[in-house]
Design a protein around this motif. Structure first.
Motif, PDB file in Angstrom:
ATOM      1  N   HIS A   1      -0.507   3.982   6.052  1.00  0.00           N
ATOM      2  CA  HIS A   1       0.692   3.164   5.850  1.00  0.00           C
ATOM      3  C   HIS A   1       1.352   3.493   4.514  1.00  0.00           C
ATOM      4  O   HIS A   1       2.570   3.682   4.437  1.00  0.00           O
ATOM      5  N   ASN A   2       0.557   3.557   3.452  1.00  0.00           N
ATOM      6  CA  ASN A   2       1.093   3.853   2.129  1.00  0.00           C
ATOM      7  C   ASN A   2       1.663   5.261   2.054  1.00  0.00           C
ATOM      8  O   ASN A   2       2.667   5.508   1.367  1.00  0.00           O
TER       9      ASN A   2
ATOM     10  N   GLU B   1       5.116   5.160   4.339  1.00  0.00           N
ATOM     11  CA  GLU B   1       6.005   4.000   4.317  1.00  0.00           C
ATOM     12  C   GLU B   1       7.465   4.353   4.036  1.00  0.00           C
ATOM     13  O   GLU B   1       8.376   3.647   4.478  1.00  0.00           O
TER      14      GLU B   1
END
Length: 279
Positions: free
Chosen positions: A103-104, A107
């Motif tokens: 996700h990071n 993003e």
């Protein structure tokens, strides 16, 4: 010297998707090591805490014998997961799941999912082939026909990712800023005729873009057409699409709808319904 980032990837080498994670780490040149969570190697990785080491301003590099772990990335629902976290927290090491790490990582990027089996040109996905021609420079993660995962990093904001990556681990729609090829928001349409495929900019088929010959491999035709439609939705010019695909039909004249005009060339108005540039 302050130690550089080093990731400890704790996961079984047999879990689906882990090969893709490793391909991404290697392509992004992130230093990492991988251990099976039940092995004693993990304890040895955490034995020395680099936070306890005195800072030497004259040091130019970290000795090879001292390779500190700065963060632990673990696959969820694995045996000894809690013990891994406790060991990492005790050493002041950042802990996050594979889901959080990905996700990071993604993003701020626009994610385009590659349908499978992927249509390949020169061993790369068709979508990558066209977008490179148009100057998008996407980063791409895909599975090769022999089952190996390959990642190719570029400077664009788009990521092309095979649909099977991390299947069952997380929702695809949760990654990145948006799903670029969400067919619920698609505009481009097509019609497969006997000898050609017509493409349109809108679902009502009133904005004709152009046509291509039938795809050489009929088993790949539906997937190939969807990829081309995605490119139209992204704003890729029809000229770039045709140039990218010009080598596919070696026996076809891909310039039938082109004509020269002074030092420029444009599409024949009758064939593509687009205006020519002024002389």
């Amino acid at each position: 010297m302050w130690p550089r980032r080093k990731i400890q990837l704790a996961a079984s080498s047999a879990v689906p998707g882990i090969s893709g994670v490793r391909a991404v780490l290697e392509e992004m040149q992130l230093d990492y090591s991988m251990v099976e969570p039940t092995q004693e190697d993990l304890s040895r990785e955490f034995r020395e805490n680099w936070l306890d080491k005195p800072f030497d301003g004259n040091a130019v590099q970290v000795p090879e014998t001292f390779s500190p772990v700065t963060e632990l990335v673990f696959w969820p629902n694995l045996q000894e997961e809690d013990s891994l976290r406790e060991k990492a927290f005790a050493k002041g090491i950042k802990v996050q799941s594979v889901e959080s790490f990905i996700h990071n990582l993604l993003e701020d990027n626009l994610i385009i999912w590659i349908s499978e089996p992927a249509v390949l040109i020169d061993d790369r996905p068709l979508l990558l082939h066209i977008l490179n021609q148009a100057g998008f420079e996407p980063t791409t993660l895909w599975a090769t026909p022999d089952g190996k995962w390959q990642c190719e990093r570029k400077e664009g904001v788009h990521w092309l990712i095979s649909e099977s990556w991390l299947e069952g681990l997380m929702e695809k729609k949760s990654l990145g800023r948006r799903i670029s090829n969400d067919r619920g928001n698609a505009q481009a349409a097509w019609e497969i005729r006997e000898n050609q495929i017509d493409f349109y900019r809108s679902q009502d088929r009133k904005k004709f873009v152009g046509h291509l010959p039938r795809w050489p491999k009929l088993s790949e035709e539906e997937a190939a057409v969807q990829n081309i439609a995605i490119c139209i939705d992204l704003g890729v010019s029809w000229l770039d699409i045709r140039l990218a695909l010009s080598s596919i039909w070696k026996n076809e004249r891909m310039s039938d709808n082109l004509r020269w005009k002074i030092n420029d060339f444009g599409w024949n108005v009758g064939a593509c319904r687009e205006e020519l540039s002024a002389p």
